[in-house]
Design an enzyme around this catalytic site. Structure first.
Site, mmCIF file in Angstrom:
data_model
loop_
_atom_site.group_PDB
_atom_site.id
_atom_site.type_symbol
_atom_site.label_atom_id
_atom_site.label_comp_id
_atom_site.label_asym_id
_atom_site.label_seq_id
_atom_site.Cartn_x
_atom_site.Cartn_y
_atom_site.Cartn_z
ATOM 1 N N ASN A 132 3.285 4.156 0.979
ATOM 2 C CA ASN A 132 3.828 3.615 -0.290
ATOM 3 C C ASN A 132 3.075 4.157 -1.504
ATOM 4 O O ASN A 132 2.912 3.470 -2.499
ATOM 5 C CB ASN A 132 3.828 2.075 -0.267
ATOM 6 C CG ASN A 132 4.680 1.436 -1.359
ATOM 7 O OD1 ASN A 132 4.390 0.335 -1.810
ATOM 8 N ND2 ASN A 132 5.723 2.097 -1.799
ATOM 9 N N CYS A 134 8.139 4.019 3.156
ATOM 10 C CA CYS A 134 7.466 5.150 3.819
ATOM 11 C C CYS A 134 6.205 4.622 4.490
ATOM 12 O O CYS A 134 6.089 3.417 4.741
ATOM 13 C CB CYS A 134 7.175 6.278 2.833
ATOM 14 S SG CYS A 134 6.030 5.842 1.496
ATOM 15 N N CYS A 142 3.663 7.804 -2.145
ATOM 16 C CA CYS A 142 4.371 9.025 -2.566
ATOM 17 C C CYS A 142 5.881 8.928 -2.384
ATOM 18 O O CYS A 142 6.627 8.833 -3.349
ATOM 19 C CB CYS A 142 3.845 10.244 -1.810
ATOM 20 S SG CYS A 142 4.817 11.676 -2.293
ATOM 21 N N ARG A 143 6.353 8.991 -1.123
ATOM 22 C CA ARG A 143 7.797 9.162 -0.915
ATOM 23 C C ARG A 143 8.603 7.943 -1.341
ATOM 24 O O ARG A 143 9.577 8.072 -2.083
ATOM 25 C CB ARG A 143 8.076 9.517 0.554
ATOM 26 C CG ARG A 143 7.558 10.895 0.929
ATOM 27 C CD ARG A 143 7.542 11.089 2.424
ATOM 28 N NE ARG A 143 6.609 10.168 3.065
ATOM 29 C CZ ARG A 143 6.535 9.955 4.369
ATOM 30 N NH1 ARG A 143 7.345 10.599 5.190
ATOM 31 N NH2 ARG A 143 5.645 9.112 4.864
HETATM 32 P P1 4NP Z 1 3.647 8.319 1.766
HETATM 33 O O1 4NP Z 1 2.491 9.405 2.052
HETATM 34 O O2 4NP Z 1 3.947 7.686 3.121
HETATM 35 O O3 4NP Z 1 4.767 9.154 1.247
HETATM 36 O O4 4NP Z 1 3.090 7.346 0.770
HETATM 37 C C1 4NP Z 1 1.335 9.098 2.770
HETATM 38 C C2 4NP Z 1 0.292 8.476 2.140
HETATM 39 C C3 4NP Z 1 -0.857 8.189 2.844
HETATM 40 C C4 4NP Z 1 -0.953 8.503 4.171
HETATM 41 C C5 4NP Z 1 0.099 9.130 4.797
HETATM 42 C C6 4NP Z 1 1.251 9.422 4.099
HETATM 43 N N1 4NP Z 1 -2.143 8.191 4.882
HETATM 44 O O5 4NP Z 1 -2.197 8.472 6.089
HETATM 45 O O6 4NP Z 1 -3.066 7.611 4.293
#
Ligand code: 4NP
Length: 158
Positions: free
Chosen positions: A6, A3, A8-9
């Protein structure tokens, strides 16, 4: 599993598939990892809300540490699975040569019509984190069926 951050998803997808692999006794045959396309959260553990939502369903994410996807990942892994379309485009742009063909959307393996695992931060009352789990559980179950099929074919060929 890849994702943006890294945290959450892709950690959720990593933790869910890891548990399914353990449940089937396939830890010697299938390895799962996760990474982000960005450097925003390098070294961080998953978001506490992701950890808590996953724990309620029996998955453990707390040991994971965010890292950025690397050229070696495209060599080491047979599948490079993006959580959303932006991740997919990024991965295809950095994948060396023929390994571009390894890049797919995780939700290509899901029963529903949704293409992308949505960023969880916009749902009301933390529902985004439950939605991520719903989508990821469905896709990982079907993905594992595909991986088991491939393992049985490669055993037949031996
Ligand atoms: P992830 O979620 O891609 O599911 O880990 C996010 C975590 C951080 C950010 C965006 C999405 N960010 O912009 O910092």
């Amino acid at each position: 599993m890849v994702c943006l951050g890294n945290i959450c998803r892709s950690p959720t997808a990593h933790g869910v598939l890891e548990k399914l692999i353990q449940n089937k006794g396939l830890t010697d045959s299938i390895e799962v990892e996760s990474a982000g396309t960005s450097t925003y959260h390098l070294g961080d553990h998953p978001d506490p809300r992701s950890i808590a939502a996953a724990r309620r369903r029996g998955y453990s994410l707390e040991q994971q540490v965010a890292r950025q996807v690397s050229p070696n990942d495209f060599e080491e892994f047979d599948y490079v699975l993006a959580m959303d379309i932006d991740n997919l485009h990024h991965l295809v742009s950095v994948a060396p040569g023929s390994s571009k063909a390894k890049v797919q959307l995780l939700l290509d393996y899901s029963a529903g019509a949704t293409e992308s695992v949505p960023d969880p931060y916009f749902g009301e009352d933390g529902q985004g984190f439950e939605k991520v789990l719903d989508l990821v559980e469905d896709a990982c179950g079907r993905l594992l069926e595909q991986l088991q099929l491939e393992l049985s074919i490669s055993e037949t060929e031996l």
